[in-house]
Design a protein around this motif. Structure first.
Motif, PDB file in Angstrom:
ATOM      1  N   ASN A  11       0.968  -1.040   0.104  1.00 19.64           N
ATOM      2  CA  ASN A  11      -0.105  -0.002   0.066  1.00 19.64           C
ATOM      3  C   ASN A  11       0.735   1.202   0.068  1.00 19.64           C
ATOM      4  O   ASN A  11       0.305   2.230  -0.656  1.00 19.64           O
ATOM      5  CB  ASN A  11      -0.988  -0.012   1.188  1.00 19.64           C
ATOM      6  CG  ASN A  11      -1.836  -1.093   1.575  1.00 19.64           C
ATOM      7  OD1 ASN A  11      -2.431  -1.438   0.104  1.00 19.64           O
ATOM      8  ND2 ASN A  11      -2.059  -1.639   2.253  1.00 19.64           N
ATOM      9  N   MET A  12       2.052   1.287   0.756  1.00 22.26           N
ATOM     10  CA  MET A  12       2.700   2.438   0.971  1.00 22.26           C
ATOM     11  C   MET A  12       3.846   2.233  -0.243  1.00 22.26           C
ATOM     12  O   MET A  12       4.161   3.442  -0.858  1.00 22.26           O
ATOM     13  CB  MET A  12       3.330   2.482   2.175  1.00 22.26           C
ATOM     14  CG  MET A  12       2.736   2.645   3.310  1.00 22.26           C
ATOM     15  SD  MET A  12       1.767   4.387   3.436  1.00 22.26           S
ATOM     16  CE  MET A  12       3.270   5.306   3.769  1.00 22.26           C
ATOM     17  N   GLY A  13       4.623   1.149  -0.323  1.00 23.57           N
ATOM     18  CA  GLY A  13       5.799   1.045  -1.282  1.00 23.57           C
ATOM     19  C   GLY A  13       5.562   1.351  -2.619  1.00 23.57           C
ATOM     20  O   GLY A  13       6.203   2.017  -3.457  1.00 23.57           O
ATOM     21  N   TYR A  30      10.467  -5.087  -6.588  1.00 21.43           N
ATOM     22  CA  TYR A  30      10.382  -6.512  -5.894  1.00 21.43           C
ATOM     23  C   TYR A  30       9.630  -6.852  -4.804  1.00 21.43           C
ATOM     24  O   TYR A  30       9.604  -6.076  -4.019  1.00 21.43           O
ATOM     25  CB  TYR A  30      11.970  -6.858  -5.822  1.00 21.43           C
ATOM     26  CG  TYR A  30      11.894  -8.485  -5.268  1.00 21.43           C
ATOM     27  CD1 TYR A  30      11.856  -9.612  -6.277  1.00 21.43           C
ATOM     28  CD2 TYR A  30      11.821  -8.932  -3.979  1.00 21.43           C
ATOM     29  CE1 TYR A  30      11.559 -10.851  -5.920  1.00 21.43           C
ATOM     30  CE2 TYR A  30      11.906 -10.451  -3.586  1.00 21.43           C
ATOM     31  CZ  TYR A  30      11.843 -11.161  -4.552  1.00 21.43           C
ATOM     32  OH  TYR A  30      11.697 -12.736  -4.142  1.00 21.43           O
ATOM     33  N   ASP A  31       8.773  -7.921  -5.148  1.00 22.38           N
ATOM     34  CA  ASP A  31       7.942  -8.087  -3.791  1.00 22.38           C
ATOM     35  C   ASP A  31       7.777  -9.656  -3.797  1.00 22.38           C
ATOM     36  O   ASP A  31       7.611 -10.127  -4.929  1.00 22.38           O
ATOM     37  CB  ASP A  31       6.530  -7.507  -3.994  1.00 22.38           C
ATOM     38  CG  ASP A  31       5.922  -7.470  -2.830  1.00 22.38           C
ATOM     39  OD1 ASP A  31       5.544  -6.421  -2.137  1.00 22.38           O
ATOM     40  OD2 ASP A  31       5.422  -8.467  -1.972  1.00 22.38           O
ATOM     41  N   VAL A  32       7.676 -10.278  -2.512  1.00 26.57           N
ATOM     42  CA  VAL A  32       7.257 -11.648  -2.585  1.00 26.57           C
ATOM     43  C   VAL A  32       5.807 -11.788  -2.964  1.00 26.57           C
ATOM     44  O   VAL A  32       5.629 -13.150  -3.316  1.00 26.57           O
ATOM     45  CB  VAL A  32       7.540 -12.413  -1.204  1.00 26.57           C
ATOM     46  CG1 VAL A  32       8.938 -12.434  -0.939  1.00 26.57           C
ATOM     47  CG2 VAL A  32       6.668 -11.508  -0.141  1.00 26.57           C
ATOM     48  N   LEU A  65       8.786  -2.847   4.324  1.00 26.97           N
ATOM     49  CA  LEU A  65       8.335  -3.746   4.547  1.00 26.97           C
ATOM     50  C   LEU A  65       7.477  -3.956   5.553  1.00 26.97           C
ATOM     51  O   LEU A  65       7.416  -2.905   6.396  1.00 26.97           O
ATOM     52  CB  LEU A  65       9.479  -4.862   4.663  1.00 26.97           C
ATOM     53  CG  LEU A  65      10.336  -4.956   3.394  1.00 26.97           C
ATOM     54  CD1 LEU A  65      11.689  -5.698   3.711  1.00 26.97           C
ATOM     55  CD2 LEU A  65       9.767  -5.932   2.365  1.00 26.97           C
ATOM     56  N   PRO A  66       6.556  -4.841   6.146  1.00 21.28           N
ATOM     57  CA  PRO A  66       5.703  -4.867   7.327  1.00 21.28           C
ATOM     58  C   PRO A  66       6.225  -4.613   8.452  1.00 21.28           C
ATOM     59  O   PRO A  66       6.096  -3.543   9.170  1.00 21.28           O
ATOM     60  CB  PRO A  66       5.067  -6.406   7.213  1.00 21.28           C
ATOM     61  CG  PRO A  66       5.170  -6.777   5.597  1.00 21.28           C
ATOM     62  CD  PRO A  66       6.602  -5.957   5.266  1.00 21.28           C
ATOM     63  N   ALA A  67       7.382  -5.277   8.884  1.00 19.69           N
ATOM     64  CA  ALA A  67       8.052  -5.257  10.103  1.00 19.69           C
ATOM     65  C   ALA A  67       9.372  -5.676  10.289  1.00 19.69           C
ATOM     66  O   ALA A  67      10.087  -6.017   9.416  1.00 19.69           O
ATOM     67  CB  ALA A  67       6.873  -5.885  11.214  1.00 19.69           C
ATOM     68  N   LEU A 245      -1.801  -0.370  16.954  1.00 22.30           N
ATOM     69  CA  LEU A 245      -1.308  -1.387  17.992  1.00 22.30           C
ATOM     70  C   LEU A 245       0.107  -1.742  17.610  1.00 22.30           C
ATOM     71  O   LEU A 245       1.009  -1.837  18.615  1.00 22.30           O
ATOM     72  CB  LEU A 245      -2.173  -2.521  17.899  1.00 22.30           C
ATOM     73  CG  LEU A 245      -1.828  -3.656  18.918  1.00 22.30           C
ATOM     74  CD1 LEU A 245      -1.852  -3.078  20.536  1.00 22.30           C
ATOM     75  CD2 LEU A 245      -2.819  -4.825  18.714  1.00 22.30           C
ATOM     76  N   LYS A 246       0.501  -2.019  16.264  1.00 18.56           N
ATOM     77  CA  LYS A 246       1.833  -2.314  16.123  1.00 18.56           C
ATOM     78  C   LYS A 246       2.852  -1.223  16.557  1.00 18.56           C
ATOM     79  O   LYS A 246       3.871  -1.611  17.430  1.00 18.56           O
ATOM     80  CB  LYS A 246       1.868  -2.632  14.527  1.00 18.56           C
ATOM     81  CG  LYS A 246       3.492  -2.943  14.272  1.00 18.56           C
ATOM     82  CD  LYS A 246       3.572  -2.656  12.725  1.00 18.56           C
ATOM     83  CE  LYS A 246       5.171  -2.475  12.309  1.00 18.56           C
ATOM     84  NZ  LYS A 246       5.283  -1.922  10.868  1.00 18.56           N
ATOM     85  N   ASP A 247       2.593  -0.200  16.491  1.00 20.59           N
ATOM     86  CA  ASP A 247       3.465   1.066  16.551  1.00 20.59           C
ATOM     87  C   ASP A 247       3.467   1.098  18.190  1.00 20.59           C
ATOM     88  O   ASP A 247       4.341   1.569  18.531  1.00 20.59           O
ATOM     89  CB  ASP A 247       3.163   2.337  15.943  1.00 20.59           C
ATOM     90  CG  ASP A 247       3.276   2.018  14.300  1.00 20.59           C
ATOM     91  OD1 ASP A 247       3.948   0.957  14.107  1.00 20.59           O
ATOM     92  OD2 ASP A 247       2.638   3.116  13.709  1.00 20.59           O
TER      93      ASP A 247
END
Ligand code: NAD
Length: 300
Positions: A11-13, A30-32, A65-67, A245-247
């Motif tokens: 969404n961001m990249g 590149y992305d998986v 990337l996510p995290a 929540l992640k942040d």
């Protein structure tokens, strides 16, 4: 113009990579996820078939990337960026991750002869599309100076925060303020309702008084006062509660590692944890108002 390998076309990249290409840089993505790659290619981007192919000719690598675990694996894992890129390649991680991982990966990169910046962003997908993100950057001055034109192609406000890891530190401190302030604003509207105070009147007063903050004036958690806020579209996410929540968890973990007192940050983490556990994770984080009101959030 730089040759850039861009990892993480989510969404961001994807919009960030597109803005780099629009600024005239040669960008290979590149992305998986095959879906993410196809969407990027359909939108006119160029994609590589493998990580090694993406970095082979690159002078600069950007990751979104996510995290932390994905960032660590992509850089330091077997066949990762650090073992595939040329010495002297500048590495820029824009993901939101913990400070310890950011510093550890940057230290390994330095040993491999590559400078690395942590450069998380604020501004959401709208800011990524519009090229108006805020970049908070940690790392060496020279590396920052080289990367600055790239940040300018993707963002509007760019702050060099200091040494490695301070970009991530700024991001988690900022988002802890945001999580706490959103709960504060939501609680105030709940109290106003019970006291018979019209929501618009509370907004008219507080948006011009000492209660003024972004959570109130831009992202007001009740429908009405700010027509563009997610509350007016059934809390459809701009920034999900799960991301918040992640942040908050990153901030709480950093506080416990460093001994910082964050009682409100901890409380905010618990509340968002409950909100997500009851199905609110994909809802906008301002939906915490509805959670506090005792309504189970609708699954989006
Ligand atoms: P996303 O899930 O949409 O995108 C992440 C992408 O990374 C996915 O396409 C995924 O397939 C890819 N990926 C995962 N592992 C990979 C690997 N090993 N190699 C290559 N690609 C891989 O997430 P997003 O919303 O784009 O967020 C990315 C980062 O930006 C996160 O750290 C998030 O916290 C941060 N962020 C997001 C927002 C927002 O509003 N979405 C705002 C600010 C910061």
């Amino acid at each position: 113009m730089a040759r850039i390998a861009f990892f993480g076309l989510g969404n961001m990249g994807a919009p960030m990579a597109r803005n780099l290409a629009k600024a005239g840089h040669e960008v290979v993505g590149y992305d998986v996820s095959e879906k993410a790659v196809s969407a990027f290619v359909e939108a006119g981007g160029r994609a590589a078939g493998s990580l090694a192919e993406a970095v082979r000719e690159a002078g600069i690598v950007v990751t979104m990337l996510p995290a932390g675990p994905q960032v660590d694996a992509v850089y330091r894992g077997e066949g990762g960026i650090l073992s595939s890129a040329r010495q002297g390649t500048l590495l820029i991680d824009c993901s939101t991750i913990d400070v310890a991982t950011a510093r550890a990966v940057a230290a390994t990169a330095a040993e491999a002869g590559m400078a690395m910046l942590d450069a998380p962003v604020s501004g959401g997908t709208g800011g990524a599309e519009a090229g108006t993100l805020t970049f908070m950057v940690g790392g060496e001055k020279d590396a920052f100076a080289t990367a600055e034109p790239l940040f300018q192609a993707m963002g509007k406000t760019i702050v060099h925060c200091g040494a490695s890891g301070t970009g991530q530190a700024a991001k988690m401190c900022n988002n802890m303020i945001l999580g706490i302030s959103m709960i504060g604003v939501a609680e105030a509207f709940g109290l106003a309702d019970r006291l018979g105070l019209d929501r618009q009147k509370l907004f008219d007063v507080s948006s011009k008084s000492s209660g003024q903050c972004w959570s109130l004036t831009t992202y007001c958690p009740v429908p009405g006062p700010v027509p563009t806020s997610p509350a007016n579209r059934d809390y459809q996410a701009g920034f999900t509660a799960a991301m918040m929540l992640k942040d908050l968890k990153l901030a709480r973990a950093a506080a416990s590692e460093t001994g910082a007192a964050v009682p409100l940050g901890s409380g905010a983490t618990e509340l968002f944890n409950l909100f997500c556990a009851t199905g609110g994770g994909e809802t906008d984080f301002s939906g915490i108002f509805r959670f506090l009101e005792g309504q189970v959030p609708k699954q989006m």
